[in-house]
Scaffold this active site. Structure first.
Site, PDB file in Angstrom:
ATOM      1  CE  LYS A  28       0.684   2.898  -9.343  1.00  0.00           C
ATOM      2  NZ  LYS A  28       0.319   1.988  -8.227  1.00  0.00           N
ATOM      3  N   GLY A 101       1.926  -3.734  -5.198  1.00  0.00           N
ATOM      4  CA  GLY A 101       0.957  -4.358  -4.292  1.00  0.00           C
ATOM      5  C   GLY A 101      -0.363  -4.606  -4.999  1.00  0.00           C
ATOM      6  CB  SER A 174      -7.584  -2.472   1.542  1.00  0.00           C
ATOM      7  OG  SER A 174      -6.854  -3.028   0.462  1.00  0.00           O
ATOM      8  CD  GLN A 176      -3.302  -2.742  -3.184  1.00  0.00           C
ATOM      9  OE1 GLN A 176      -2.796  -3.442  -2.322  1.00  0.00           O
ATOM     10  NE2 GLN A 176      -2.627  -1.781  -3.792  1.00  0.00           N
ATOM     11  CG  ASP A 327      -2.090   5.736  -3.620  1.00  0.00           C
ATOM     12  OD1 ASP A 327      -1.703   5.123  -2.608  1.00  0.00           O
ATOM     13  OD2 ASP A 327      -2.656   5.177  -4.583  1.00  0.00           O
ATOM     14  NE  ARG A 358       3.498   5.770  -0.501  1.00  0.00           N
ATOM     15  CZ  ARG A 358       2.726   5.417  -1.518  1.00  0.00           C
ATOM     16  NH1 ARG A 358       1.418   5.566  -1.437  1.00  0.00           N
ATOM     17  NH2 ARG A 358       3.256   4.927  -2.615  1.00  0.00           N
TER      18      ARG A 358
HETATM   19  C1  S3P Z   1      -5.059   0.612  -5.151  1.00  0.00           C
HETATM   20  C2  S3P Z   1      -5.536   0.688  -3.864  1.00  0.00           C
HETATM   21  C3  S3P Z   1      -4.832   1.392  -2.780  1.00  0.00           C
HETATM   22  C4  S3P Z   1      -3.760   2.331  -3.326  1.00  0.00           C
HETATM   23  C5  S3P Z   1      -2.943   1.695  -4.402  1.00  0.00           C
HETATM   24  C6  S3P Z   1      -3.825   1.302  -5.570  1.00  0.00           C
HETATM   25  C7  S3P Z   1      -5.838  -0.128  -6.143  1.00  0.00           C
HETATM   26  O1  S3P Z   1      -4.216   0.446  -1.945  1.00  0.00           O
HETATM   27  O2  S3P Z   1      -2.921   2.768  -2.270  1.00  0.00           O
HETATM   28  O3  S3P Z   1      -1.941   2.572  -4.875  1.00  0.00           O
HETATM   29  O4  S3P Z   1      -5.575   0.022  -7.364  1.00  0.00           O
HETATM   30  O5  S3P Z   1      -6.739  -0.880  -5.741  1.00  0.00           O
HETATM   31  P1  S3P Z   1      -4.991  -0.290  -0.732  1.00  0.00           P
HETATM   32  O6  S3P Z   1      -5.996  -1.181  -1.288  1.00  0.00           O
HETATM   33  O7  S3P Z   1      -3.918  -1.022   0.025  1.00  0.00           O
HETATM   34  O8  S3P Z   1      -5.577   0.849   0.078  1.00  0.00           O
END
Ligand code: S3P
Length: 449
Positions: A28, A101, A174, A176, A327, A358
């Site tokens: 993903k 997110g 993070s 993200q 995750d 969670r």
């Molecule tokens: C992700 C980063 C993680 C993860 C999410 C996917 C990504 O989140 O939990 O399912 O693809 O960058 P965070 O950046 O909030 O830790």
């Protein structure tokens, strides 16, 4: 756009051995990034093995709304004709990122240094999640954000007309946030520097390098320092998306707890920033091996073989590993219920701001199924009952969270009585073939309404 539909109650019951091969879908995280960077390159990017889950399909729709041509060629192959760095058009309608997110935060970053406005929304889960962690650093580039109280969606971002490069230390682990800043840095002149104290998944950095951006990572006393040179022309790529370790976690964990099981999960991405669960399971005594280790598309890959593991023991999970398995804690807590002794999980405050809280969601459901759990702000402990001793029999709330729904369905496969979830619909966000795949291995999952 999950969470808008009618709930799909599901139940799973104790089953015979799980056997065979589990072909899980594409990663993903990598799928989102392939679509977004493809849209920011000039020319045609080809993606093979894209995850066709709702989260990623929402990102594909969003990239079209910003002007890229995104085409489903069939069989997991996709084509993206990008518009170039700084080439995004202003979307005509609100961008709905559904449950994702990753989708919304990365796209906000990607558009934040282009002088256009875009309004983002999501489902009931996404609209509760904090966005200030992304809009704060985007403001340093000159972007403006107006959203609901507490930095919640729906939210409008007005991209910076004259973006300045940024040096930013990410305050929480993070990927993200790191990725949003790097994607924003693409259209800022000069060098954007992102510092992370703990290493998080590095797919954005790897893929930016693959698309021809100048990016380097140094490990220093401050942490990982990532330096990106802005305003490159990104060259289109052919991307092979490895299969998702976070999805592989479900058949792997099921095989470990269902007596007699022997399951092969081929072609799983084992990037060290993602593979912490598998190391942890082995420390617990899991019969889990890596076969045919190789490299595909710049990511390490192996076939995982998981067999029933009668002597699982509870452990203290190394908190330094948290980001690499963030995750996977929900499904780890299910395995922990079948281990002997306590599994202690610390340094996991981020679990409280995922698609659901969670820790709260798993602790409540595990307790209802007869498993003792203690929890605090950034830690939790599951007191394992050992094989054959997990009562089950309860119904659990999935809180619009795919991983919570799948984790409780795995619990039901080895508990003494069936376990149900109020809504399995969100599973389609990341693992749309979960039910038929698990059924082919021998699981007994049913839709109950
Ligand atoms: C992700 C980063 C993680 C993860 C999410 C996917 C990504 O989140 O939990 O399912 O693809 O960058 P965070 O950046 O909030 O830790």
């Amino acid at each position: 756009m999950s969470g808008h539909g009618t709930p799909i109650p599901m139940s799973s019951a104790n089953c015979g051995p799980l056997t065979g091969t589990a072909d899980v879908p594409g990663d993903k995280s990598i799928s989102h990034r392939a679509l977004i960077l493809g849209a920011m390159a000039v020319g045609e990017t080809r993606i093979n093995g894209l995850l066709e889950g709702e989260d990623v399909l929402d990102t594909a729709r969003a990239m079209r709304a910003f002007g890229a041509e995104v085409t489903d060629l069939g069989g997991g192959a996709w084509s993206v004709h990008g518009v170039g760095v700084g080439g995004f058009a202003e979307p005509e309608a609100v961008i709905d990122c559904g449950n994702s997110g990753t989708g919304v935060r990365l796209i906000m970053g990607a558009m934040a240094t282009t002088p256009i406005a875009a309004t983002f929304t999501g489902d009931a889960s996404l609209n509760k999640r904090p966005m200030a962690r992304v809009t704060d650093p985007l403001a340093l580039f000159g972007a403006q954000a107006v959203g609901r109280a507490g930095g919640r969606l729906p939210m409008t971002i007005v991209g910076a007309a004259a973006p300045a490069p940024v040096r930013y230390t990410v305050p929480m682990p993070s990927a993200q946030v790191k990725s949003a800043v790097l994607l924003a840095g693409l259209n800022a002149p000069g060098q954007t520097v992102v510092i992370e104290r703990e290493a998080t998944r590095d797919h954005t950095e790897r893929m930016l390098a693959g698309f021809g951006a100048q990016i380097r990572t140094e490990d220093t006393d401050e942490g990982r320092v990532i330096t990106l040179t802005g305003q490159p022309e990104l060259s289109p790529q052919t991307i092979a998306v490895p299969r998702d370790p976070s999805s592989a976690a479900f058949p792997v964990c099921a095989a470990l707890i269902v007596p007699g099981s022997d399951v092969l999960v081929p072609g799983i991405g084992l990037n060290p920033t993602r593979a912490g669960l598998f190391t942890t399971l082995r420390e617990m005594g899991a019969d889990l091996t890596y076969e045919n280790e190789r490299e595909e598309g710049g990511e390490p890959v192996a076939d995982l073989r998981a067999r029933f593991s009668p002597d699982l023991k509870g452990i203290e999970v190394d908190p330094a590993r948290a980001a690499s398995m963030i995750d996977e804690y929900p499904v780890l807590s299910v395995v922990a219920a079948f281990a002997d002794g306590a599994t202690v999980m610390r340094g996991v405050a981020e679990l409280r701001v995922k698609e659901s809280d969670r820790i709260e969601a798993m602790a409540t459901g595990l307790r209802a199924n007869g498993v003792e759990v203690e929890d605090g702000e950034d830690w939790w402990i599951v007191h394992g009952r050992g094989h054959g001793n997990v009562p089950g029999g309860a119904s659990c709330a999935s809180h619009l969270d795919h991983r919570i729904a799948m984790s409780f369905l795995i619990l039901g496969m080895a508990a003494n009585a069936p376990v149900s979830v109020d809504d399995g619909g969100p599973i389609a966000t990341s693992f749309p073939i979960f039910e038929p795949l698990m059924a082919r291995l021998g699981a007994d999952i049913s839709r109950t309404a």
